[in-house]
Design an enzyme around this catalytic site. Structure first.
Site, PDB file in Angstrom:
ATOM      1  N   TYR A   1      -6.753  -6.025  -8.349  1.00 26.06           N
ATOM      2  CA  TYR A   1      -6.384  -4.696  -7.784  1.00 26.06           C
ATOM      3  C   TYR A   1      -4.838  -4.354  -8.445  1.00 26.06           C
ATOM      4  CZ  TYR A   1      -9.511  -4.431  -3.670  1.00 26.06           C
ATOM      5  OH  TYR A   1     -10.410  -4.578  -2.666  1.00 26.06           O
TER       6      TYR A   1
ATOM      7  N   GLY B   1      -6.188  -9.333 -13.836  1.00 26.40           N
ATOM      8  CA  GLY B   1      -7.147  -8.171 -13.857  1.00 26.40           C
ATOM      9  C   GLY B   1      -7.630  -7.792 -12.588  1.00 26.40           C
TER      10      GLY B   1
ATOM     11  N   GLU C   1     -21.387  15.415  -4.757  1.00 22.73           N
ATOM     12  CA  GLU C   1     -22.757  15.913  -4.524  1.00 22.73           C
ATOM     13  C   GLU C   1     -23.783  15.230  -4.967  1.00 22.73           C
ATOM     14  OE1 GLU C   1     -23.986  20.178  -5.960  1.00 22.73           O
ATOM     15  OE2 GLU C   1     -22.051  20.092  -7.264  1.00 22.73           O
TER      16      GLU C   1
ATOM     17  N   CYS D   1       0.812  -1.174  -0.060  1.00 16.99           N
ATOM     18  CA  CYS D   1       0.002  -0.128   0.163  1.00 16.99           C
ATOM     19  C   CYS D   1       0.736   1.347   0.082  1.00 16.99           C
ATOM     20  CB  CYS D   1      -0.858   0.020   1.337  1.00 16.99           C
ATOM     21  SG  CYS D   1      -1.631  -1.569   1.817  1.00 16.99           S
TER      22      CYS D   1
HETATM   23  P1  NDP Z   1      -6.419 -10.728  -7.338  1.00 18.78           P
HETATM   24  O1  NDP Z   1      -6.796 -11.938  -6.758  1.00 18.78           O
HETATM   25  O2  NDP Z   1      -7.399  -9.521  -6.884  1.00 18.78           O
HETATM   26  O3  NDP Z   1      -6.461 -10.767  -8.927  1.00 18.78           O
HETATM   27  C1  NDP Z   1      -5.750 -11.654  -9.431  1.00 18.78           C
HETATM   28  C2  NDP Z   1      -5.938 -11.885 -11.023  1.00 18.78           C
HETATM   29  O4  NDP Z   1      -5.136 -12.406 -11.565  1.00 18.78           O
HETATM   30  C3  NDP Z   1      -7.341 -12.033 -11.296  1.00 18.78           C
HETATM   31  O5  NDP Z   1      -7.601 -11.032 -12.419  1.00 18.78           O
HETATM   32  C4  NDP Z   1      -7.139 -13.372 -11.837  1.00 18.78           C
HETATM   33  O6  NDP Z   1      -8.182 -13.849 -12.726  1.00 18.78           O
HETATM   34  C5  NDP Z   1      -5.862 -13.409 -12.478  1.00 18.78           C
HETATM   35  N1  NDP Z   1      -5.178 -14.892 -12.373  1.00 18.78           N
HETATM   36  C6  NDP Z   1      -5.114 -15.604 -11.390  1.00 18.78           C
HETATM   37  N2  NDP Z   1      -4.259 -16.500 -11.695  1.00 18.78           N
HETATM   38  C7  NDP Z   1      -4.132 -16.380 -13.099  1.00 18.78           C
HETATM   39  C8  NDP Z   1      -3.321 -17.176 -14.150  1.00 18.78           C
HETATM   40  N3  NDP Z   1      -2.845 -18.567 -13.619  1.00 18.78           N
HETATM   41  N4  NDP Z   1      -3.392 -16.839 -15.161  1.00 18.78           N
HETATM   42  C9  NDP Z   1      -3.783 -15.666 -15.617  1.00 18.78           C
HETATM   43  N5  NDP Z   1      -4.440 -14.704 -14.798  1.00 18.78           N
HETATM   44  C10 NDP Z   1      -4.659 -15.355 -13.491  1.00 18.78           C
HETATM   45  O7  NDP Z   1      -4.921 -10.518  -6.984  1.00 18.78           O
HETATM   46  P2  NDP Z   1      -4.277  -9.237  -6.703  1.00 18.78           P
HETATM   47  O8  NDP Z   1      -2.686  -9.991  -6.919  1.00 18.78           O
HETATM   48  O9  NDP Z   1      -4.490  -8.277  -7.688  1.00 18.78           O
HETATM   49  O10 NDP Z   1      -4.429  -8.679  -5.330  1.00 18.78           O
HETATM   50  C11 NDP Z   1      -4.378  -9.468  -4.161  1.00 18.78           C
HETATM   51  C12 NDP Z   1      -5.354  -8.978  -3.008  1.00 18.78           C
HETATM   52  O11 NDP Z   1      -4.276  -8.051  -2.449  1.00 18.78           O
HETATM   53  C13 NDP Z   1      -6.193  -8.066  -3.505  1.00 18.78           C
HETATM   54  O12 NDP Z   1      -7.390  -9.301  -3.558  1.00 18.78           O
HETATM   55  C14 NDP Z   1      -6.688  -7.328  -2.533  1.00 18.78           C
HETATM   56  O13 NDP Z   1      -7.229  -8.109  -1.322  1.00 18.78           O
HETATM   57  C15 NDP Z   1      -5.125  -7.002  -1.942  1.00 18.78           C
HETATM   58  N6  NDP Z   1      -4.883  -5.647  -2.544  1.00 18.78           N
HETATM   59  C16 NDP Z   1      -5.390  -4.467  -2.146  1.00 18.78           C
HETATM   60  C17 NDP Z   1      -5.361  -3.395  -2.578  1.00 18.78           C
HETATM   61  C18 NDP Z   1      -6.176  -2.014  -2.129  1.00 18.78           C
HETATM   62  O14 NDP Z   1      -6.791  -2.176  -1.412  1.00 18.78           O
HETATM   63  N7  NDP Z   1      -6.079  -0.946  -3.077  1.00 18.78           N
HETATM   64  C19 NDP Z   1      -4.067  -3.234  -3.713  1.00 18.78           C
HETATM   65  C20 NDP Z   1      -3.558  -4.318  -3.986  1.00 18.78           C
HETATM   66  C21 NDP Z   1      -3.807  -5.553  -3.603  1.00 18.78           C
HETATM   67  P3  NDP Z   1      -9.817 -14.179 -12.468  1.00 18.78           P
HETATM   68  O15 NDP Z   1     -10.506 -12.741 -12.116  1.00 18.78           O
HETATM   69  O16 NDP Z   1     -10.012 -14.845 -13.796  1.00 18.78           O
HETATM   70  O17 NDP Z   1      -9.623 -15.052 -11.315  1.00 18.78           O
END
Ligand code: NDP
Length: 452
Positions: free
Chosen positions: A178, A176, A440, A48
């Site tokens: 965060y 796709g 607003e 963060c």
């Molecule tokens: P997420 O789980 O949010 O997203 C992972 C992404 O990778 C998804 O789009 C998923 O697709 C895709 N994916 C997973 N496995 C594969 C694969 N084998 N091949 C291709 N694509 C794949 O994880 P993040 O790493 O983005 O973040 C982890 C967590 O950290 C978040 O869920 C959140 O809780 C936290 N976070 C919070 C933030 C904030 O508060 N602003 C900022 C960053 C992280 P699919 O959708 O199809 O499953």
């Protein structure tokens, strides 16, 4: 009576662990904490905090272009990445010092090494020393994972972004969620030619469709090449860069590849299996409503439990654990209506149910407005924002609020209070507008755009 070296031993010095250690120590408990890496954990060192500072850094080119259109004489200049990195490193050192200071000043014994569990009341440190405690709290967090594809070792993980010696000319981001969307905007803003591959139909799965659709449109509009329904088949070294073969048949060269394909809990080799601590699918620690594991003296909070993986949630889980165990006041962490923000450009702030999820909960009214905000429409920018409320047609309660706009994170923090309190649409409307603002619109939307 058995005597232990400590009342509490915390494994992991991130947001959840440090908060629990401090608050427990303030009750008079004898507390120790082990951290094998840097104090502050993912949020402060690899998440963060440095991410948000990079968001700020990446916003300047667009702001300078806006300033020019407002009439300011602005000349373009390049980012001195090394100067930014040096300042960032200094800030992280300072914050790590603050975290150590919090523990020291509260009398927490710190072990700067890895700890593993030996029995329900004993941990073994990397130097072989054994320490006992009445309670053990596991707060070891998670780590980014690489997908299982040929050449995956050539790609970076989010941890690596903060340690780059120089910015790449081009980057491919896979994912796709965060992290994928936030870093796509950051790197694009910093001047890196940015491409994003996501295997699904639309990024930010799980968020309100209209809101994530607008974020995706704005990302594309800002110059990020967004390829939906696309995954990586393999990576190969290609000179100083990487040749990527995609599922759509494309073969392209990128200077760097970033995997943002999710995170996994840090539970390996902690000695949990032998003790009877139950793990969930994916390796996260299974806990009850009070963060207690299957072994009564062992508790777990934060990302290692894979409940809601956000810093403020880990902190609250840590505090609830201390209330329960050290203050005699059994307290469940509240996981309902947690506001969250995705720090894309524009940001997305969200609390409660998406329109799609709310449809399953009975009749709803959808109030939404999307418009070109004053600041950028004045200089002819097509950028749009979205203000959206999902309202229960029976109770009139606002079930969800979704905002896509600059500073939506700040806005949703405040709107989140009203939604958490159970405010109705009429109570939103009874609140006088602050004019002229974007937010607003949240109190002036007279008619639903849809009912369902
Ligand atoms: P997420 O789980 O949010 O997203 C992972 C992404 O990778 C998804 O789009 C998923 O697709 C895709 N994916 C997973 N496995 C594969 C694969 N084998 N091949 C291709 N694509 C794949 O994880 P993040 O790493 O983005 O973040 C982890 C967590 O950290 C978040 O869920 C959140 O809780 C936290 N976070 C919070 C933030 C904030 O508060 N602003 C900022 C960053 C992280 P699919 O959708 O199809 O499953």
């Amino acid at each position: 009576m058995t005597t232990f070296d400590h009342d509490l031993f915390v494994i992991g010095g991130g947001s959840g662990g440090v908060r629990a250690a401090r608050v427990a120590a303030q009750t008079g408990a004898r507390v120790a904490l082990a951290e094998e890496s840097r104090y502050g954990g993912t949020c402060v060192i690899r998440g963060c905090v440095p991410k948000k500072l990079m968001v700020f850094a990446s916003e300047f080119p667009a702001l300078m272009a806006q300033a020019r259109d407002y009439g300011w004489a602005v000349t373009d200049g390049a980012l001195d990445w090394s100067a930014f990195r040096a300042r960032l490193d200094g800030e992280l050192d300072r914050l790590e010092g603050v975290y150590r200071g919090i523990l020291r000043n509260n009398g927490v014994t710190m072990f700067d090494q890895r700890a593993t569990l030996v029995d329900p009341h004993t941990v073994e440190l990397a130097d072989g020393q054994r320490v006992t405690a009445a309670h053990i709290l596991i707060a070891t967090g998670g780590r980014p994972v690489r997908p299982d594809i040929p050449g995956a070792e050539l790609g970076m993980l989010s941890d690596d972004i903060f340690r780059m010696d120089q910015l790449p000319g081009s980057v491919l981001i896979l994912g796709g969620g965060y992290i994928a969307c936030e870093f796509a905007c950051i790197l694009n803003g910093l001047g890196v030619a940015t491409t994003l591959y996501y295997r699904g139909a639309q990024v930010l799965r799980g968020f309100d469709d209209e809101a994530r659709g607008l974020v995706a449109d704005e990302m594309e509009q800002s110059g990020i090449a967004m390829h939906m329904g696309t995954n990586i088949l393999s990576l190969e070294r290609d000179g100083a860069g990487i040749r990527v073969t995609a599922t759509n048949g494309d073969e392209r060269h990128f200077d760097a590849v970033l995997f943002a394909t999710g995170r996994a809990p840090n539970t390996a080799e902690l000695g949990l299996d032998a003790l009877g601590v139950t793990l969930k699918r994916g390796g996260a620690i299974a806990v009850d409503d009070y963060s207690q594991t299957a072994v009564p003296s062992i508790f777990a909070v934060g990302d290692v439990t894979d409940r809601v993986n956000l810093t403020p949630v880990a902190i609250r889980e840590g505090m609830a654990f201390v209330e329960t165990v050290f203050k005699g006041n059994p307290t469940k962490p509240d996981h309902a209506l947690i506001p969250t923000a995705v720090f894309t450009q524009p940001e997305m702030g969200s609390v409660g149910l998406s329109e799609e999820a709310a449809r399953d909960h009975g009749p709803i009214e959808v109030y939404a407005t999307s418009f070109r905000p004053m600041r950028t429409s004045f200089i002819g920018r097509p950028t749009r924002v979205l203000m959206k409320l999902i309202v229960c047609a029976d109770t009139r309660r606002v079930l969800g609020c979704h905002i896509v706009a600059p500073n939506a994170g700040e806005m949703i923090q405040l709107a989140g209070i009203a939604v958490k309190m159970g405010a109705t649409k009429e109570q939103f409307d009874a609140t006088c507008a602050v004019h002229p603002t974007m937010a607003e619109e949240l109190v002036t939307m007279a008619k639903p755009v849809r009912t369902a």
